[in-house]
Design a protein around this motif. Structure first.
Motif, mmCIF file in Angstrom:
data_model
loop_
_atom_site.group_PDB
_atom_site.id
_atom_site.type_symbol
_atom_site.label_atom_id
_atom_site.label_comp_id
_atom_site.label_asym_id
_atom_site.label_seq_id
_atom_site.Cartn_x
_atom_site.Cartn_y
_atom_site.Cartn_z
ATOM 1 N N ASN A 137 0.830 -1.188 0.007
ATOM 2 C CA ASN A 137 0.057 0.051 0.138
ATOM 3 C C ASN A 137 0.959 1.044 0.129
ATOM 4 O O ASN A 137 0.442 2.286 -0.785
ATOM 5 C CB ASN A 137 -0.982 -0.022 1.203
ATOM 6 C CG ASN A 137 -2.093 -1.114 1.101
ATOM 7 O OD1 ASN A 137 -2.426 -1.373 0.243
ATOM 8 N ND2 ASN A 137 -2.761 -1.368 2.240
ATOM 9 N N LEU A 140 2.679 1.603 -3.422
ATOM 10 C CA LEU A 140 1.760 2.221 -4.533
ATOM 11 C C LEU A 140 1.643 3.641 -4.685
ATOM 12 O O LEU A 140 1.518 4.144 -5.554
ATOM 13 C CB LEU A 140 0.461 1.352 -4.659
ATOM 14 C CG LEU A 140 -0.442 1.713 -5.694
ATOM 15 C CD1 LEU A 140 0.121 1.801 -6.943
ATOM 16 C CD2 LEU A 140 -2.000 0.892 -5.400
ATOM 17 N N VAL A 141 1.267 4.139 -3.308
ATOM 18 C CA VAL A 141 0.944 5.596 -3.362
ATOM 19 C C VAL A 141 2.279 6.388 -3.673
ATOM 20 O O VAL A 141 2.263 7.552 -4.233
ATOM 21 C CB VAL A 141 0.370 5.991 -1.686
ATOM 22 C CG1 VAL A 141 -0.775 5.488 -1.915
ATOM 23 C CG2 VAL A 141 1.262 5.631 -0.962
ATOM 24 N N LEU A 144 2.870 6.311 -7.249
ATOM 25 C CA LEU A 144 1.906 7.058 -8.113
ATOM 26 C C LEU A 144 2.218 8.710 -7.735
ATOM 27 O O LEU A 144 2.533 9.544 -8.652
ATOM 28 C CB LEU A 144 0.358 7.174 -7.726
ATOM 29 C CG LEU A 144 -0.064 5.694 -7.936
ATOM 30 C CD1 LEU A 144 -1.523 5.411 -7.177
ATOM 31 C CD2 LEU A 144 -0.473 5.782 -9.499
ATOM 32 N N ILE A 156 -5.195 10.246 -6.403
ATOM 33 C CA ILE A 156 -4.503 9.047 -5.811
ATOM 34 C C ILE A 156 -5.509 8.147 -5.012
ATOM 35 O O ILE A 156 -5.608 6.977 -5.222
ATOM 36 C CB ILE A 156 -3.248 9.360 -4.981
ATOM 37 C CG1 ILE A 156 -2.086 10.090 -5.946
ATOM 38 C CG2 ILE A 156 -2.694 8.248 -4.294
ATOM 39 C CD1 ILE A 156 -0.849 10.278 -5.106
ATOM 40 N N LEU A 159 -7.995 6.544 -7.281
ATOM 41 C CA LEU A 159 -7.534 5.386 -8.013
ATOM 42 C C LEU A 159 -7.215 4.097 -7.051
ATOM 43 O O LEU A 159 -7.778 3.211 -7.453
ATOM 44 C CB LEU A 159 -5.988 5.902 -8.615
ATOM 45 C CG LEU A 159 -5.438 4.985 -9.752
ATOM 46 C CD1 LEU A 159 -4.455 5.648 -10.483
ATOM 47 C CD2 LEU A 159 -4.796 3.668 -9.184
ATOM 48 N N CYS A 160 -6.979 4.610 -5.865
ATOM 49 C CA CYS A 160 -6.837 3.253 -5.007
ATOM 50 C C CYS A 160 -7.996 3.057 -4.078
ATOM 51 O O CYS A 160 -7.898 1.942 -3.406
ATOM 52 C CB CYS A 160 -5.743 3.981 -3.859
ATOM 53 S SG CYS A 160 -4.172 4.214 -4.508
ATOM 54 N N VAL A 167 -4.449 8.552 2.094
ATOM 55 C CA VAL A 167 -3.477 8.762 1.148
ATOM 56 C C VAL A 167 -2.441 9.703 1.744
ATOM 57 O O VAL A 167 -1.229 9.242 1.796
ATOM 58 C CB VAL A 167 -3.964 9.578 -0.136
ATOM 59 C CG1 VAL A 167 -2.618 9.893 -1.021
ATOM 60 C CG2 VAL A 167 -4.800 8.687 -0.990
ATOM 61 N N ARG A 170 -0.544 7.515 4.156
ATOM 62 C CA ARG A 170 0.255 6.607 3.750
ATOM 63 C C ARG A 170 1.467 7.120 3.175
ATOM 64 O O ARG A 170 2.606 6.604 3.136
ATOM 65 C CB ARG A 170 -0.455 5.759 2.603
ATOM 66 C CG ARG A 170 -1.377 4.617 3.220
ATOM 67 C CD ARG A 170 -2.043 3.950 2.083
ATOM 68 N NE ARG A 170 -2.954 2.850 2.737
ATOM 69 C CZ ARG A 170 -3.994 2.391 1.919
ATOM 70 N NH1 ARG A 170 -3.852 2.571 0.520
ATOM 71 N NH2 ARG A 170 -4.668 1.429 2.256
ATOM 72 N N VAL A 293 -3.126 0.295 -13.236
ATOM 73 C CA VAL A 293 -2.248 -0.332 -12.105
ATOM 74 C C VAL A 293 -2.523 -1.698 -11.991
ATOM 75 O O VAL A 293 -3.635 -2.233 -11.795
ATOM 76 C CB VAL A 293 -2.620 0.446 -10.811
ATOM 77 C CG1 VAL A 293 -1.838 -0.072 -9.781
ATOM 78 C CG2 VAL A 293 -2.536 1.904 -10.764
ATOM 79 N N SER A 295 -1.406 -5.131 -10.484
ATOM 80 C CA SER A 295 -0.776 -5.862 -9.358
ATOM 81 C C SER A 295 -0.589 -7.413 -9.793
ATOM 82 O O SER A 295 -1.419 -8.000 -10.523
ATOM 83 C CB SER A 295 -1.601 -6.121 -8.077
ATOM 84 O OG SER A 295 -1.813 -4.620 -7.583
ATOM 85 N N ARG A 305 -6.610 -1.936 -11.684
ATOM 86 C CA ARG A 305 -7.277 -0.672 -11.528
ATOM 87 C C ARG A 305 -7.091 0.243 -12.801
ATOM 88 O O ARG A 305 -6.116 0.554 -13.094
ATOM 89 C CB ARG A 305 -7.017 0.208 -10.366
ATOM 90 C CG ARG A 305 -7.419 -0.640 -9.054
ATOM 91 C CD ARG A 305 -7.285 0.131 -7.827
ATOM 92 N NE ARG A 305 -7.820 -0.523 -6.710
ATOM 93 C CZ ARG A 305 -8.920 -0.616 -6.161
ATOM 94 N NH1 ARG A 305 -9.990 0.333 -7.016
ATOM 95 N NH2 ARG A 305 -9.402 -0.985 -5.062
#
Length: 315
Positions: A137, A140-141, A144, A156, A159-160, A167, A170, A293, A295, A305
């Motif tokens: 997690n 990913l942020v 981005l 962000i 998207l997440c 966000v 994180r 995105v 995974s 995503r």
């Protein structure tokens, strides 16, 4: 050089070694000046979370820009200036600061985006080794925010699929952990990020080519999980390859061209940024761009995503 040897080096020697690609010396240099950088941040931001964020942000900028430092003897003032400028941007603006503005605080400016800056430095592999120390997690942020055009917190978050506050939290955690991870992994064996990126870029180009030539479903079947889960920008959630293939074929049939604009690759996440070029007779058929995105599990895409950024918020 051994740790004992590098610990006795002057700042000038450490800077020159770091500019030559010695990540251990760069890590030691940052550690040596952290206290002074923190003092500057506190003087600008006060005893607030933004002060520690400014130190962490400045450390990442220094990592990327150490090659631009012309006078190695001035590394201390250089680092403190970066912290001061980052802190002022964060404290004064009271809004999200675009990544390109953060890059400018460590002038001289360079005419390239962050991904290309990192790719052409000797420290790229070190940075990505440290990135892999983050949780999925947090990673990913960070990817981005610093390596794509999806830099605004609200985008962000969209998207997440998490709140904006999550966000912020994180990214705060990621900056702190990444700074620590950079120091902890300075002497580790680092992945070759350039090789990984080239491989993922070739796979992405092949995938988009297959979409134009009617073999998209077959290409996905070879490299994606047959049960891939997809979260679409309109809130839909689908399973399997068929919905992806139908969407691609429908767009291609209507004259839309997918062009790869950027790729950011980690071991278990690949982010594709694509331009969507609509036919002249239907210029608003698709949004102008899409972010994918992906995974990965066992080197196959298991979750996707799809997000369409708001161009007004892209740097």
């Amino acid at each position: 050089m051994t740790t004992a040897t590098t610990g006795d080096l002057s700042d000038v020697a450490l800077v020159r070694a770091a500019q030559a690609g010695d990540v251990g010396c760069l890590g030691l240099l940052l550690a040596r000046h952290t206290a002074a950088m923190r003092a500057v941040a506190l003087s600008v931001c006060g005893h607030r979370p933004e002060a520690e964020d400014a130190v962490q942000e400045a450390s990442l900028i220094a990592l990327r820009r150490i090659g631009d430092l012309r006078d190695p003897a001035a590394v201390g003032p250089w680092l403190r200036t970066i912290v001061r400028n980052v802190g002022r941007l964060q404290f004064r603006a009271q809004r999200e600061v675009p990544v390109d503005q953060l890059e400018l605080v460590a002038s001289p400016a360079v005419g390239s985006d962050l991904e290309r800056i990192v790719e052409r430095t000797a420290h790229a592999d070190w940075l990505w080794t440290a990135m892999h120390e983050l949780s999925p997690n947090l990673r990913l942020v960070t990817m981005l925010r610093y390596f794509t055009d999806v830099t605004a917190y609200d985008q962000i978050a969209a998207l997440c699929g998490v709140p904006i506050g999550t966000v912020r939290s994180r990214l705060h955690q990621a900056r702190a952990k990444l700074t620590d991870a950079l120091l902890a992994t300075a002497d580790a064996v680092h992945d070759d990020v350039a090789v990984l990126t080239r491989r993922r870029r070739a796979e992405a180009e092949e995938m988009l080519w297959s979409g134009r030539h009617g073999s998209f479903a077959r290409t996905l079947a070879e490299t994606w999980s047959p049960a891939v889960q997809t979260w679409w920008s309109d809130g839909r959630r689908t399973n399997g390859i068929d919905p992806l293939a139908r969407t691609m074929y429908a767009d291609v049939h209507d004259g839309v061209v997918y062009r790869l604009a950027n790729i950011v690759a980690a071991r278990d996440v690949v982010i594709l940024e694509t331009d969507l070029i609509n036919p002249p007779e239907d210029p608003f058929h698709c949004p102008p761009s899409a972010v994918w995105v992906q995974s990965l599990e066992a080197d196959r895409v298991s979750r996707l995503r799809v997000f369409h950024p708001d161009r007004a918020k892209v740097r």
